[in-house]
Scaffold this motif. Sequence first.
Motif, short mmCIF file in Angstrom:
data_model
loop_
_atom_site.label_atom_id
_atom_site.label_comp_id
_atom_site.label_asym_id
_atom_site.label_seq_id
_atom_site.Cartn_x
_atom_site.Cartn_y
_atom_site.Cartn_z
N MET A 51 30.46 -60.50 29.40
CA MET A 51 29.78 -60.14 30.64
C MET A 51 28.53 -59.31 30.36
SD MET A 51 31.52 -58.52 34.05
CE MET A 51 32.07 -57.00 33.26
N VAL A 99 26.79 -64.41 34.40
CA VAL A 99 28.05 -63.68 34.36
C VAL A 99 29.08 -64.33 35.29
CG1 VAL A 99 29.17 -61.52 35.08
CG2 VAL A 99 27.18 -61.46 33.59
N LEU A 141 32.51 -66.02 34.01
CA LEU A 141 33.83 -65.58 34.47
C LEU A 141 34.58 -66.68 35.20
CD1 LEU A 141 33.21 -61.89 35.63
CD2 LEU A 141 33.94 -62.76 33.41
N ILE A 188 37.83 -55.78 33.90
CA ILE A 188 36.79 -56.77 34.16
C ILE A 188 36.29 -56.65 35.59
CG2 ILE A 188 36.24 -59.23 34.25
CD1 ILE A 188 38.45 -59.69 32.18
N PHE A 225 32.50 -55.65 37.02
CA PHE A 225 31.86 -56.82 37.65
C PHE A 225 31.40 -56.51 39.06
CE2 PHE A 225 32.31 -60.41 40.56
CZ PHE A 225 31.32 -61.24 40.07
#
Length: 475
Positions: free
Chosen positions: A237, A420, A424, A439, A443
């Motif tokens: 990320m 990103v 994901l 995460i 995020f």
Amino acid sequence: MPEIGINRELSVGEVGAIQHRRNVIMIAGLAVVFIGAFFFSLRDLSPLYTVGVIFLLGFFLVAFINIRIGFVIVILAFLLSPEVNLPVSAISGFKIRTEDSLLVVLVLAWLGRLGMGLQKHFLIKTPVNLPIFLIIIWNVISSWRAISAGMMADSGFCILTNLKLIEFFVVYFLVANNLNNIKEVKIMFYLLFIIALVVGLYTILQIPKTAVFTTNRLSAPFESTPEPNTLGALLVMFFGMALSIVLYAKASLLKKICVVLVIILPLSIMFSYARSAYLAFIAMVIVLTLVSRRKWLVSVVLISVLLSPFILPKSVINRALYNFQDPRYFGFLDPSAAERVFVYQKAGYHIKQYPFLGGGVATGGGVLDSQYARVVMEGGLVGLALFIWLLLRLIKMGVRLFRSVSDGWIKGAALGFITVVIGLIVHSWGNITFYIIRIAEPFWALAALIAYLLYYVTIEKERLQIANSDKISIA
């Protein structure tokens, strides 16, 4: 002070005096609560809990006075905080981290500031507000139906998991609605990237002792057991964000930090031996290369692909190929990869049983091997549709910002966010990516920064259009 008539508007000085008195009363009340809680904790709690209570109360006062300092502390806690043993941890092993407590306190400080009129706005308009609220409502409805019908084996775990998912969205709303300008956004990026740099360096030091199929795997700070898939996704990320900013940003300290991240993070990603992270990395690089249209980047990617059999460590190649060298399942899959297949069979069974409402959040104890299978099991087909809608809105938000600016680090951040989200999405096929604390929290902080940048750029364009129209009308 002059007498206030019924129809007379208050002057600026009078409004300021009233607000000042209100702030003094609020701070005095908080001080009383702080002192009372301190003496209560000394009487009824252990020394460790007493220290925790004092810290949280102090954090509340700091965040109430300056909520951005609260953000800094919480963001540091995202990746650098340990788990804490609280009574709720006894419910099916539910894990609580330090930032969970900090976020609750930060929300209370935010609400207090709103009540005191210290905030500019409550909720800014962003493309993902509606999907988020609908997902929260749908999760609550499906979980309530499951608990009331006796379908949920562990209602306590279901309720706590719902609160955890809401907490992730709270991160988004807290950050997006408490920024005032581009400078503050840039500071937040500095902070997130520095934390990523710390984690990257921390993992590189572990590489000499790392071995696949053992407990000696790369781990993030304060992890009780290594979680390489989580760590791999986190590093991927920040690699995507850093590389995108490098492509568009002018020479600056932010660009230099991103260059360092682009150099060191691939090493940690490789030795995480996380196959889902490998796939997410490949997807991100492909998207970034196609969208940015940098010829030199295309050349680097092509050369890297051609030379990969010769330059990649043998252990990394073996790990990538292991999926297809184990004959135990379907003639070629290893148990871990096969579990990703079986989970969709399980999801298919749940769709037949509960096609629309699903079985409630954390149904069946919570699936761990696929975000999409878990979402459809918990919220049914409606829940899955809402989740996909949210992902599409996130991508659209990044695309709108990317198209709104011509160059610079903001354009790079927009492209980085697009990559990103796509990375994901790929990672989520084999993991519950958007449910994993380490995460999800970073995020949603990144998503909030992108949302505010889009809001800011849109407002500035509207102001410029109004100014130009005024000039034309005057002329």
